[in-house]
Write an enzyme that holds these catalytic residues in place. Structure first.
Site, PDB file in Angstrom:
ATOM      1  N   ASP A   1       0.857  -1.172   0.000  1.00  0.00           N
ATOM      2  CA  ASP A   1       0.000   0.000   0.000  1.00  0.00           C
ATOM      3  C   ASP A   1       0.903   1.233   0.000  1.00  0.00           C
ATOM      4  O   ASP A   1       2.097   1.149   0.334  1.00  0.00           O
ATOM      5  CB  ASP A   1      -0.897  -0.006   1.241  1.00  0.00           C
ATOM      6  CG  ASP A   1      -1.896   1.132   1.236  1.00  0.00           C
ATOM      7  OD1 ASP A   1      -2.555   1.348   0.209  1.00  0.00           O
ATOM      8  OD2 ASP A   1      -1.992   1.820   2.269  1.00  0.00           O
TER       9      ASP A   1
ATOM     10  N   ASP B   1      -0.281   5.122   0.762  1.00  0.00           N
ATOM     11  CA  ASP B   1      -0.585   6.098   1.813  1.00  0.00           C
ATOM     12  C   ASP B   1      -0.499   5.437   3.178  1.00  0.00           C
ATOM     13  O   ASP B   1      -1.197   4.463   3.460  1.00  0.00           O
ATOM     14  CB  ASP B   1      -1.992   6.679   1.623  1.00  0.00           C
ATOM     15  CG  ASP B   1      -2.095   7.580   0.404  1.00  0.00           C
ATOM     16  OD1 ASP B   1      -1.117   8.289   0.126  1.00  0.00           O
ATOM     17  OD2 ASP B   1      -3.138   7.561  -0.273  1.00  0.00           O
TER      18      ASP B   1
END
Length: 342
Positions: free
Chosen positions: A26, A28
């Site tokens: 991922d 963010d």
């Protein structure tokens, strides 16, 4: 560290970057926050790459194109190609293309990344509910997306146009704190129309399918900061996961996680890719990890010992998750976790 309190994929003491062939990262809250690299991220990813691990960036953020994301990562010191980036815009575009004819108009409520993904699937982005769209595609439009876009979505959805959402993350991390995500905007349309969208992004299966198709990973490790998207997405896909504590999830939330939100591993940050996870072993009525022992004593979590605070957290998770079984730990974990300074 999941619900079976498994600590290593094959009983070895290899670093995670060697035990798995591909990290599905991922962005963010894991690699960057507010556009700036998270501490230790750049060096850790470079070391994992040099050790032979393939790095793929899997994000629910549908606003930016893979080219833009790859360029951003490269500027931060994390070399990446557009093909290394898989986003929820690509997943939702594939989902829509499987349900409407090629060349169909799609009302876009979002940013450039969503438009580009739709065009790649032979669909025609439009901006108004009056353009006779065959579908509505809603994705994160950035902090400056006008309220009028949500009005256009509501008009079309209320008229019966099929509605698709790239993802439903209620919040996103930013350099200034936690901000509303696409899920918050989706809720506006849902409340207005009473409808429910088809969702493509993590943790839903379309995102996992898109990721596997584009990466070809054979032994993937999902790396994320969110229990309800990254970790649940790994659970849905039947693959292992590493939770890093650099984003939105707190240690207390982790201890109280329900089964589909329990990661295989936990680390403070991406340095966790470079080391073997310590063993968590049953001891009497509790679990030991490193210098810490955790148990459930009289209906309350108990922790004693010293050393690496993350080892204490791992022991706590094993004790709490074993007690909860397939349910949710209702014990007061926050007070115990506070003793670790996490």
């Amino acid at each position: 560290m999941n619900q079976t309190v498994r600590t290593r994929p094959d009983g070895s003491e290899r670093p995670l970057g060697e035990a798995y062939d591909t990290a599905l990262l991922d962005l963010d809250g894991v690699v960057y926050a507010g556009g700036e690299a998270i501490v230790h991220a750049v060096d850790s990813l470079a070391a994992a790459r040099e050790g032979g691990m393939h790095l793929a960036y899997v994000t629910n953020n549908a606003a930016r194109t893979p080219e833009t994301v790859a360029a951003h990562l490269t500027r931060l010191g994390v070399p990446a190609e557009p093909s290394d980036v898989i986003n929820s815009a690509q997943a939702v575009a594939r989902l829509i293309s499987e349900q409407v004819p090629a060349g169909s108009r799609v009302l876009v409520i979002g940013a450039e990344g969503l438009r580009v993904a739709l065009e790649e699937r032979g669909l025609v982005p439009v901006d108004s509910a009056d353009d006779d769209p065959a579908a509505v595609a809603q994705g994160y439009g950035g902090p400056d997306m006008p309220w009028s876009r949500l009005m256009e979505a509501s008009y079309a959805v209320a008229a019966g146009v099929p509605w698709f959402a790239s993802n439903t993350d209620l919040t996103i991390p930013s350099g200034r704190g936690i901000a509303p995500g696409n899920g918050s905007a989706v809720e506006v349309v849902r409340i207005t129309t009473g409808a429910t969208p088809q969702v493509a992004g993590k943790p839903q299966p379309p995102m996992h399918r898109e990721t596997v198709l584009r990466t070809g990973a054979e032994r993937p490790l999902v790396v994320g900061d969110r229990l309800d998207t990254d970790i649940e997405g790994a659970y849905v896909g039947g693959v292992d996961s590493l939770l890093v504590l650099t984003g939105v999830t707190t240690a207390a939330q982790l201890v109280a996680a329900r089964p589909e939100h329990r990661p295989t591993y936990v680390a403070a940050d991406l340095r966790g890719l470079l080391v073997a996870q310590p063993e968590v072993v049953p001891v009497g009525d509790g679990f030991r990890c490193g210098g810490w022992t955790a148990s459930v004593d009289g209906g309350a979590l108990a922790l004693e010992g010293e050393g690496d605070s993350l080892d204490g957290l791992r022991a706590l998770c094993a004790a709490a998750w074993t007690r909860a079984g397939s349910g949710v730990c209702e014990l007061d974990s926050a007070k115990v976790v506070a003793l670790l300074g996490l």
